[in-house]
Enzyme design. Structure first.
Site, PDB file in Angstrom:
ATOM      1  N   ASP A  23      31.671  54.234  54.286  1.00  0.00           N
ATOM      2  CA  ASP A  23      32.888  54.746  53.388  1.00  0.00           C
ATOM      3  C   ASP A  23      33.024  56.215  53.379  1.00  0.00           C
ATOM      4  OD1 ASP A  23      33.152  52.072  52.910  1.00  0.00           O
ATOM      5  OD2 ASP A  23      32.736  52.146  50.585  1.00  0.00           O
ATOM      6  N   GLU A  39      32.304  58.404  55.951  1.00  0.00           N
ATOM      7  CA  GLU A  39      32.982  58.882  56.957  1.00  0.00           C
ATOM      8  C   GLU A  39      34.620  58.461  56.938  1.00  0.00           C
ATOM      9  OE1 GLU A  39      30.680  57.990  61.118  1.00  0.00           O
ATOM     10  OE2 GLU A  39      29.688  56.716  59.540  1.00  0.00           O
ATOM     11  N   TYR A  40      34.984  57.334  56.520  1.00  0.00           N
ATOM     12  CA  TYR A  40      36.293  57.026  56.267  1.00  0.00           C
ATOM     13  C   TYR A  40      36.772  58.197  55.431  1.00  0.00           C
ATOM     14  CZ  TYR A  40      40.468  54.668  55.132  1.00  0.00           C
ATOM     15  OH  TYR A  40      41.879  54.190  55.063  1.00  0.00           O
ATOM     16  N   LYS A 100      45.090  26.777  50.029  1.00  0.00           N
ATOM     17  CA  LYS A 100      45.893  27.136  48.799  1.00  0.00           C
ATOM     18  C   LYS A 100      45.362  28.248  48.052  1.00  0.00           C
ATOM     19  CE  LYS A 100      48.785  25.688  44.808  1.00  0.00           C
ATOM     20  NZ  LYS A 100      48.500  26.706  44.027  1.00  0.00           N
ATOM     21  N   CYS A 106      16.621  44.713  16.467  1.00  0.00           N
ATOM     22  CA  CYS A 106      16.033  45.632  15.950  1.00  0.00           C
ATOM     23  C   CYS A 106      16.503  45.668  14.461  1.00  0.00           C
ATOM     24  CB  CYS A 106      16.419  47.051  16.414  1.00  0.00           C
ATOM     25  SG  CYS A 106      18.117  47.611  16.096  1.00  0.00           S
ATOM     26  N   CYS A 113      21.957  43.624  14.074  1.00  0.00           N
ATOM     27  CA  CYS A 113      21.258  43.746  15.510  1.00  0.00           C
ATOM     28  C   CYS A 113      20.138  42.664  15.758  1.00  0.00           C
ATOM     29  CB  CYS A 113      20.821  44.926  16.015  1.00  0.00           C
ATOM     30  SG  CYS A 113      20.032  44.772  17.678  1.00  0.00           S
ATOM     31  N   LYS A 148      45.441  19.636  45.363  1.00  0.00           N
ATOM     32  CA  LYS A 148      44.455  20.375  44.698  1.00  0.00           C
ATOM     33  C   LYS A 148      43.095  19.922  44.553  1.00  0.00           C
ATOM     34  CE  LYS A 148      46.794  22.781  41.362  1.00  0.00           C
ATOM     35  NZ  LYS A 148      46.547  23.865  40.506  1.00  0.00           N
TER      36      LYS A 148
END
Ligand code: IVH
Length: 676
Positions: A34, A36-37, A117, A407, A404, A310
């Site tokens: 990536d 280098e690109y 599909k 805690c 929480c 399907k």
């Protein structure tokens, strides 16, 4: 450079980038990193900035030129985009084949094409005079939204093609599963809601108003229909011809003439489903020739020449045994259903995320309910429905606690958010979550450090904040129940190895809100080390980070907040003292045009004495090419220890020579002639 040379360099860069897009998106065989690109891309941008006259409409920079819009404009389709009739049964499929035969002249023997599909967002694409000119979402089928600027950013779609006639294509915009996972990781970090599946991600992205955001989504196009009848004789040839033009299609197409053959092809597609990177929810059966398609025509709703078969989404029914509440790294409370274990698509499922309070309310899931579970995008199990008629007597709606569970501190729902958060920044769940995050592969990549071990380290007080990881000793680890010497040494070795990660990885690991993988790297180009980060002034951050690509006010604000907290600064100072991370360095200098490895290509694999990046750099500095996979034309496979079998098989297939690191050294030092 003379004007002529400049033009040539421009054309060369553009061609290289296009080729790399093709390798990455169509062939899934990238040959450069990536980075280098990005370097090639930046060179092109700089060149065009200096000499705007060089810009061509199909330059890779022109994919992302457009500025954000305030709304999407309506655009009519060339012809209505109808949907497809569908079925789940072989019997109805057989009836469809019969209907088709009846609708055609006596003696016709129609051939059917069978293809996946695709489960994405459908789109119409217009090429005129060899140029991509418009992309329109499906909308209501007659009028869609003009998303041309967004579609231009999709890198597997060519902006120009060597075909001048009108070409109107229908396609699916899809996202690969791995790209969904990576994006969700980024979003989790930024505290943004996650995408449930690739389809939502594809359709949501297409309709974004800012093309620059779309460009980051790794969308891909796969064409499944050509409207023009003068393009080819039939559907199968059209798709083949598109591929010659480098227009991407799904690439899976079978032909069949009777229900057995068609069903066989459908089964083959279903069997392949799990191995494909893109999602599909069935197969589409089409009459192959355009002539016969046109004779059959369509009803008000569907074409008569096609049907979707399907696949049944795997859904399993099971009981909710309890609903527990998890506290994440950012303090968010997530309800999770504990399920009676059930088999689903090849794995046992015993938990399903309920995401947030709204989702629980929407489904009205209660402890004791019988629920249907599916794997969304084949990854995360999701509760799809509740069988209310099976609900046991005396259940109560589930409400998330306002304290929480870990805690006991108050938990709050900030204005405008759907999530409830623990208000205690030192909540042990947060600390453990942030250590786990720090060690993740995309951050500091610390092997052998799982959630369970982290919890034990914290509860024993051996680790109180992330830097403590780097002062752990063998004795410390042996204090933990069931930790033996071998396991402990492995943990220590992994922690040790992580010290040499580059600074961008440390930045990711800190888990600063809005600073994900991409942004961390951009930031590290400007702020290359802990020293440089600590030297930034939170008050003047905006001006200091001005011009870093991709960095917006939200990120600057988040970084400023982070740096203003003395505890965070103290952690950074400790990382510095403990020599955690090395300054960021751009990988690979420009490729050498001469050297002992010129004309040779290498794929490096297995466990080697140095990092793979380092070896890649060395190969390139000696004039060689680096391939990330073994493919046709790869000269050498440099194999370290624990080489995967598939690499060796491809080496054999492509006539690639397998060598070890010592032999590579010899080649570089030129003690012997390299193989031809
Ligand atoms: S052919 C005239 N082929 O499924 C309609 N559609 O329910 C011809 N889809 O809107 C449709 N993959 O978005 C066709 N290989 C494929 C497809 C496909 C996905 C979608 C498409 C369409 C919907 C129909």
């Amino acid at each position: 450079m003379t004007p002529l040379e400049r033009r040539a360099r421009h054309a060369d860069l553009a061609a290289q980038l296009r080729e790399h897009d093709h390798l990455y998106y169509d062939l899934d065989e990238p040959t450069i990193s990536d980075e280098e690109y990005d370097r090639l891309y930046r060179e092109l941008v700089d060149l065009e900035k200096q000499y705007p006259e060089l810009i061509t409409p199909d330059s890779p920079t022109q994919r992302i030129g457009a500025t954000p819009r305030t709304e999407l404009k309506a655009a009519p389709h060339v012809a209505p985009m109808t949907s497809l009739d569908n079925t789940y049964s072989r019997q109805e499929l057989a009836q469809f084949l019969e209907r088709v035969a009846r609708g055609l002249p006596e003696g016709s023997r129609p051939v059917f094409s069978i293809e996946p599909k695709l489960d994405g967002a459908s789109i119409e694409l217009l090429y005129r005079g060899g140029r991509f000119v418009q992309g329109i979402t499906r909308g209501d089928g007659v009028v869609g939204e003009d998303v041309t600027d967004n579609v231009r950013t999709i890198r597997n779609l060519p902006l120009t093609i060597p075909y001048q006639n009108d070409l109107t294509l229908r396609a699916e915009v899809v996202v690969f599963r791995r790209d969904l996972i990576a994006l969700n990781e980024e979003r989790a970090l930024a505290g943004e809601p996650l995408f449930a599946n690739t389809r939502n991600l594809a359709s949501g992205s297409l309709r974004l108003l800012d093309p620059r955001q779309v460009a980051r989504r790794r969308l891909r196009v796969m064409v499944w229909q050509v409207l023009e009848r003068d393009f080819a004789e039939d559907h199968a040839s059209s798709l083949a011809k598109l591929r010659e033009l480098r227009i991407p299609t799904h690439g899976v197409l079978e032909l069949g003439t009777n229900v057995d053959e068609v069903m066989h092809a459908i089964d083959a597609i279903e069997a392949m489903k799990a191995t494909l990177e893109y999602e599909l929810d069935g197969a589409v059966v089409k009459v192959n020739t355009y002539k016969e398609q046109d004779i059959l025509g369509r009803t008000a709703k569907f074409p008569r020449w096609a049907i979707a078969y399907k696949f049944k989404a795997d859904r399993a029914y099971t009981r909710v045994l309890g609903i527990s509440v998890q506290v994440g790294r950012t303090g968010v409370l997530t309800p999770v259903a504990d399920l009676e274990p059930v088999q689903l698509a090849g794995t046992t499922v015993s938990r399903a995320s309920l995401h947030n309070e709204d989702q629980v309310a929407r489904l009205d899931v209660r402890i004791g309910d019988l629920v249907g579970v599916e794997k969304a995008g084949e990854i995360i199990p999701q509760i799809m429905d509740v069988k209310f008629e099976e609900r046991p007597y005396g259940t109560e709606p589930f409400v998330l606690p306002r304290s929480c569970p870990r805690c006991g501190s108050p938990a709050e729902k900030p204005e405008g958010e759907v999530q409830i958060r623990c208000t205690n920044v030192e909540c042990p769940a947060r600390v453990e979550g942030s250590i786990l995050y720090f060690s993740r592969r995309f951050a500091m990549d610390i092997d052998h450090l799982g959630a369970e071990l982290i919890q034990k380290l914290c509860s024993l007080g051996l680790v109180r904040s992330i830097p403590d990881l780097y002062t752990l000793t063998l004795d410390d680890l042996l204090k933990i129940e069931r930790m033996a010497e071998k396991g402990s040494t492995n943990v220590l070795r992994s922690i040790e190895a992580s010290r040499s990660r580059t600074f961008d990885r440390l930045l990711i690991g800190l888990g600063i809100e809005h600073i994900g993988q991409v942004i961390a790297k951009q930031l590290a180009r400007k702020v290359r080390s802990i020293d440089e980060l600590l030297a930034l002034h939170p008050e003047s951050l905006t001006s200091e980070l001005l011009g870093v690509p991709g960095i917006g006010p939200k990120m600057v604000q988040s970084l400023a907040t982070y740096l203003a907290d003395p505890k965070n600064r103290q952690n950074l100072e400790r990382f510095r003292e403990l020599h955690v991370s090395v300054p960021f360095e751009e990988t690979a200098p420009a490729r050498a045009t001469e050297g002992p490895l010129l004309g040779k290509s290498f794929c490096v694999t297995g466990v080697l004495s140095r990092s793979r990046d380092e070896i890649h750099r060395e190969i390139e500095a000696a004039g060689g090419d680096v391939h990330t996979t073994v493919k046709k034309g790869t000269t050498y496979l440099v194999a370290g220890e624990k080489v995967g079998k598939s690499k060796l098989t491809s080496a054999e297939k492509h006539g690639t020579l397998v060598i070890d690191e010592a032999r590579l050294r010899e080649l570089i030092e030129g003690s012997e002639e390299a193989a031809g």
